[in-house]
Motif scaffolding. Sequence first.
Motif, PDB file in Angstrom:
ATOM      1  N   ALA A  31      -5.062  -0.074   7.360  1.00  0.00           N
ATOM      2  CA  ALA A  31      -6.025  -0.958   6.818  1.00  0.00           C
ATOM      3  C   ALA A  31      -6.968  -0.805   5.964  1.00  0.00           C
ATOM      4  O   ALA A  31      -7.339  -1.802   5.025  1.00  0.00           O
ATOM      5  CB  ALA A  31      -6.826  -1.204   8.314  1.00  0.00           C
ATOM      6  N   VAL A  32      -7.214   0.704   5.486  1.00  0.00           N
ATOM      7  CA  VAL A  32      -8.226   0.785   4.562  1.00  0.00           C
ATOM      8  C   VAL A  32      -7.468   1.004   3.098  1.00  0.00           C
ATOM      9  O   VAL A  32      -7.962   0.517   2.161  1.00  0.00           O
ATOM     10  CB  VAL A  32      -8.607   2.342   4.798  1.00  0.00           C
ATOM     11  CG1 VAL A  32      -9.250   2.889   3.434  1.00  0.00           C
ATOM     12  CG2 VAL A  32      -9.441   2.399   5.883  1.00  0.00           C
ATOM     13  N   THR A  33      -6.062   1.460   3.114  1.00  0.00           N
ATOM     14  CA  THR A  33      -5.386   1.545   1.899  1.00  0.00           C
ATOM     15  C   THR A  33      -4.801   0.200   1.600  1.00  0.00           C
ATOM     16  O   THR A  33      -4.122   0.080   0.303  1.00  0.00           O
ATOM     17  CB  THR A  33      -4.452   2.673   1.685  1.00  0.00           C
ATOM     18  OG1 THR A  33      -3.375   2.372   2.784  1.00  0.00           O
ATOM     19  CG2 THR A  33      -5.243   4.050   2.205  1.00  0.00           C
ATOM     20  N   GLY A  34      -4.173  -0.545   2.432  1.00  0.00           N
ATOM     21  CA  GLY A  34      -3.444  -1.571   2.297  1.00  0.00           C
ATOM     22  C   GLY A  34      -2.081  -1.223   1.816  1.00  0.00           C
ATOM     23  O   GLY A  34      -1.268  -2.117   1.514  1.00  0.00           O
ATOM     24  N   LEU A  35      -1.568  -0.024   1.930  1.00  0.00           N
ATOM     25  CA  LEU A  35      -0.296   0.425   1.723  1.00  0.00           C
ATOM     26  C   LEU A  35       0.643   0.433   2.972  1.00  0.00           C
ATOM     27  O   LEU A  35       0.152   0.726   4.098  1.00  0.00           O
ATOM     28  CB  LEU A  35      -0.233   1.756   1.044  1.00  0.00           C
ATOM     29  CG  LEU A  35      -1.283   1.869  -0.137  1.00  0.00           C
ATOM     30  CD1 LEU A  35      -1.220   3.285  -0.504  1.00  0.00           C
ATOM     31  CD2 LEU A  35      -0.487   1.083  -1.270  1.00  0.00           C
TER      32      LEU A  35
END
Length: 66
Positions: A31-35
């Motif tokens: 969620a934080v990185t989108g990776l």
Amino acid sequence: MQAHLYITRPAVQQTYCRAGIDSKMLELVKAVTGLDIYAAADDGLNKQDGSHLTGDKPAFIAAMRG
């Protein structure tokens, strides 16, 4: 090549296994990185980078992969 995160040396103290910590960690990191997050295949070999799966990790990764 698209950026991604690759899990190495996953470790949770045995006391906390099956408490949802690993799955929550993966959800938050994604969620934080989108990776996308990748883990090694369970081939039974120890890898120098620590990406081999031990203990209950093969089943955990299989469940997370759906």
